[in-house]
Design a protein around this motif. Structure first.
Motif, PDB file in Angstrom:
ATOM      1  N   GLU A  50      64.362  45.620  23.744  1.00 22.36           N
ATOM      2  CA  GLU A  50      64.990  46.923  23.838  1.00 22.36           C
ATOM      3  C   GLU A  50      64.148  48.038  23.037  1.00 22.36           C
ATOM      4  O   GLU A  50      63.802  49.210  23.563  1.00 22.36           O
ATOM      5  CB  GLU A  50      66.519  47.032  23.445  1.00 22.36           C
ATOM      6  CG  GLU A  50      67.288  46.077  24.194  1.00 22.36           C
ATOM      7  CD  GLU A  50      68.807  46.157  23.476  1.00 22.36           C
ATOM      8  OE1 GLU A  50      69.702  45.980  24.440  1.00 22.36           O
ATOM      9  OE2 GLU A  50      68.750  46.111  22.459  1.00 22.36           O
ATOM     10  N   MET A  51      63.656  47.602  21.946  1.00 20.60           N
ATOM     11  CA  MET A  51      62.674  48.420  20.861  1.00 20.60           C
ATOM     12  C   MET A  51      61.381  48.840  21.665  1.00 20.60           C
ATOM     13  O   MET A  51      61.017  49.889  21.763  1.00 20.60           O
ATOM     14  CB  MET A  51      62.338  47.619  19.463  1.00 20.60           C
ATOM     15  CG  MET A  51      63.678  47.603  18.659  1.00 20.60           C
ATOM     16  SD  MET A  51      63.408  46.546  17.132  1.00 20.60           S
ATOM     17  CE  MET A  51      64.894  46.164  16.743  1.00 20.60           C
ATOM     18  N   LEU A  52      60.882  47.562  22.354  1.00 15.41           N
ATOM     19  CA  LEU A  52      59.501  48.145  23.004  1.00 15.41           C
ATOM     20  C   LEU A  52      59.864  48.644  24.205  1.00 15.41           C
ATOM     21  O   LEU A  52      58.809  49.365  24.722  1.00 15.41           O
ATOM     22  CB  LEU A  52      58.879  46.546  23.078  1.00 15.41           C
ATOM     23  CG  LEU A  52      58.428  45.848  21.816  1.00 15.41           C
ATOM     24  CD1 LEU A  52      57.592  44.810  22.351  1.00 15.41           C
ATOM     25  CD2 LEU A  52      57.632  46.934  20.933  1.00 15.41           C
ATOM     26  N   SER A  53      60.710  48.509  25.021  1.00 16.67           N
ATOM     27  CA  SER A  53      61.261  49.228  26.036  1.00 16.67           C
ATOM     28  C   SER A  53      61.120  50.671  25.978  1.00 16.67           C
ATOM     29  O   SER A  53      60.789  51.515  26.605  1.00 16.67           O
ATOM     30  CB  SER A  53      62.343  48.588  26.841  1.00 16.67           C
ATOM     31  OG  SER A  53      62.483  49.452  28.030  1.00 16.67           O
ATOM     32  N   GLU A  54      62.075  51.035  24.821  1.00 16.09           N
ATOM     33  CA  GLU A  54      61.995  52.294  24.502  1.00 16.09           C
ATOM     34  C   GLU A  54      60.671  52.906  24.064  1.00 16.09           C
ATOM     35  O   GLU A  54      60.362  54.240  24.079  1.00 16.09           O
ATOM     36  CB  GLU A  54      63.005  52.616  23.344  1.00 16.09           C
ATOM     37  CG  GLU A  54      63.191  53.929  22.792  1.00 16.09           C
ATOM     38  CD  GLU A  54      64.344  53.916  21.793  1.00 16.09           C
ATOM     39  OE1 GLU A  54      64.537  55.086  20.974  1.00 16.09           O
ATOM     40  OE2 GLU A  54      65.018  52.818  21.516  1.00 16.09           O
ATOM     41  N   ALA A  55      59.825  52.159  23.452  1.00 19.11           N
ATOM     42  CA  ALA A  55      58.486  52.604  23.299  1.00 19.11           C
ATOM     43  C   ALA A  55      57.369  52.695  24.474  1.00 19.11           C
ATOM     44  O   ALA A  55      56.341  52.967  24.070  1.00 19.11           O
ATOM     45  CB  ALA A  55      57.917  51.590  21.963  1.00 19.11           C
ATOM     46  N   GLY A  56      58.121  52.320  25.694  1.00 12.99           N
ATOM     47  CA  GLY A  56      57.014  52.583  26.778  1.00 12.99           C
ATOM     48  C   GLY A  56      56.808  51.213  27.255  1.00 12.99           C
ATOM     49  O   GLY A  56      55.960  51.335  28.094  1.00 12.99           O
ATOM     50  N   LYS A  57      56.841  50.305  26.419  1.00 12.59           N
ATOM     51  CA  LYS A  57      56.230  48.788  26.959  1.00 12.59           C
ATOM     52  C   LYS A  57      56.959  48.169  27.969  1.00 12.59           C
ATOM     53  O   LYS A  57      58.252  48.404  28.176  1.00 12.59           O
ATOM     54  CB  LYS A  57      56.005  48.032  25.848  1.00 12.59           C
ATOM     55  CG  LYS A  57      54.885  48.570  24.533  1.00 12.59           C
ATOM     56  CD  LYS A  57      54.568  47.575  23.619  1.00 12.59           C
ATOM     57  CE  LYS A  57      53.689  48.107  22.689  1.00 12.59           C
ATOM     58  NZ  LYS A  57      52.482  48.358  23.209  1.00 12.59           N
TER      59      LYS A  57
END
Length: 487
Positions: free
Chosen positions: A145-152
């Motif tokens: 979820e953190m990386l998805s929020e960062a655009g990954k």
């Protein structure tokens, strides 16, 4: 004078001074020292992270896989290295859960994906959760979820059911790892959570088995029959939100791989590599497809790959399938390494736990790792060809298990257990279906609480070292991808 030049000069001087300087072991050691002296830590921001969690692979199981693959290649085996054996950074990882000395796969994988230890048989819940009690659920924030929020982009690959404990730790949060397709009122089952996370844009590709959890009971699917107790068809729902659903290797290879992609290749777990039928993708096939898809995002990706059936074979007491699935994992890892760049991709290899697997001695070099222990031979490197005999006068296999279906103790009519080890030939021991001898009788061999290995390369891999708690894997991944960006 450069560091490398100094190292080479020192190695040359040493080689001239000692009697063993002509030994290949000695020169190889000097070469490795020179490489390590010259090495500099990679402090780039990690664009990509690939985490291989080989379910059930501790240091013992890794040893068995190494020798098995080496012997398949025609080597004696001990001199062989698996791809990750040569990674420059490594650590020993503690695997215990908050309330369990011997862990299960759910909280161990959860620790890697959240940065905190978790409760036995739960996934990604705070330490206040009570197993199997929906009212106590306290969800944690996931690395995905953190990386998805960062655009990954984010992907998960498993040879087990895609809703099984390890793979589910990438996207799900539940008080019971067994709620794969049902859950008490007020809670959400794991299969539903996967589609929810696809719809939310967190999961871009998920490949594995377990199609049955995505369709209502009795509903025919391409690879089997659904067994959801409700009337929800998650396959239809996934299609409605734009996911491409694929069921075999041909469909996987022909899809345009634009996310999201949901691969459901078997009704339950995927087949062991030894038994994999034509048309079912290998773990290397799935890993290649996932990386190809995720590389479409210029911001980068997080991919967790679980060779899940390594674990299942050990539970069954069958070393041959443990090791053949392990070799398939090694091939997938080598492919992932080839498809990515060490400069911007952090690759981590570890296990979630070890098994009660043991390796008996004293065996000579080149003893078949799934066969009988052969004696050391005087005056030659390879074993003597004669089996070592135990105190009962019988040969024994290199591999055994502390407990399991292969127990030498057999239940008698009065309910007691007794028995003795049977005679065993090399041919019988190396049969792919042979169950290794075990001591304690059990229908399913158990996990072990001992530490597992970790091997890493790429940005910030040098942060791994010594003995570490399992949740540190999250913290290194987080630093490499997100903290490093702010520095």
């Amino acid at each position: 004078m450069s560091t490398l030049t100094i190292a080479l000069c020192a190695s040359t001087a040493l080689a001239q001074d000692v009697a063993q300087s002509g030994s290949e072991y000695f020169t190889a050691g000097q070469d490795q020292i020179a490489e390590r002296i010259a090495a500099e830590p990679n402090t780039n921001q990690a664009k990509n992270v690939i985490l291989f969690v080989v379910d059930g692979m501790g240091v013992n199981t890794n040893y068995g896989i190494r020798l098995f693959q080496g012997q398949e290649m025609g080597l004696l085996g001990e001199e062989h290295n698996l791809p990750h054996d040569l990674y420059p950074n490594s650590a020993i990882i503690k695997t215990y859960n908050i309330n369990a000395q011997t862990p299960d796969s759910a909280p161990t994988a959860g620790a890697m994906n959240t940065g905190v230890k978790q409760v036995f048989n739960t996934i990604n819940m705070a330490d206040t959760v009570i197993h199997d009690d929906c009212s106590t659920e306290a969800p944690l924030t996931l690395f995905s979820e953190m990386l998805s929020e960062a655009g990954k982009s984010v992907g998960v690959v498993s040879t087990a059911r895609i809703t099984h404990a390890t793979g589910a730790a990438v996207y799900a949060k539940t008080a019971n790892r067994n709620w794969e397709n049902n859950a008490p009122e007020g809670c959400v089952d794991i299969a539903t959570q996967l589609v929810d996370q696809m719809e939310a844009g967190v999961i871009d590709i998920a490949l594995g088995g377990g199609a049955r959890s995505f369709a209502p009971e009795g509903t025919e699917i391409e690879v089997g029959t659904g067994n959801r107790p409700d009337d929800v068809n998650l396959i239809d729902r996934a299609t409605e939100i734009g996911a491409q659903v694929v069921y075999n290797a041909e469909q996987l290879s022909s899809t345009d791989m634009t996310a999201p992609v949901l691969g459901l290749f078997t009704n339950s777990d995927m087949n062991y590599e030894h038994d994999r039928p034509e048309g079912e993708p290998s773990i290397a096939d799935m890993t290649e497809a996932a990386i190809t898809s995720l590389q479409g995002n210029e911001e980068g990706f997080y991919l967790m790959v679980e060779p899940g059936r390594v674990d299942h074979a050990s539970h069954g007491g069958n070393a041959h399938r443990t090791f053949t699935d392990g070799v398939a994992f090694a091939e997938a890892l080598a492919l992932a390494d080839e498809m990515t760049d060490d400069e911007d991709t952090l690759i981590i290899v570890t296990g979630d736990h070890e098994h009660a697997i043991v390796f008996n001695g004293y065996c000579g070099r080149g003893t078949p790792i799934t066969g009988l222990c052969m004696d050391v031979a005087a005056g030659q490197v390879e074993h003597s060809g004669e089996p070592v005999l135990a105190a009962d006068g019988k040969p024994y296999t290199v591999v055994g298990f502390g407990n399991g279906a292969g127990s030498v103790l057999v239940e008698q009519e009065d309910g007691s257990y007794s028995g003795e080890r049977p005679e065993l030939t090399q041919e019988e021991a190396q049969d792919p279906d042979y169950l290794q001898q075990a001591l304690i009788p059990a229908s399913s061999e158990s996990h072990s609480g001992v530490d597992v290995g970790l091997w890493a390369k790429g940005p910030w891999a040098h942060l791994f070292g010594g003995t570490m708690d399992q949740e540190m894997i999250f913290h290194v991944m987080h630093h490499a991808t997100l903290d490093a960006a702010a520095e």
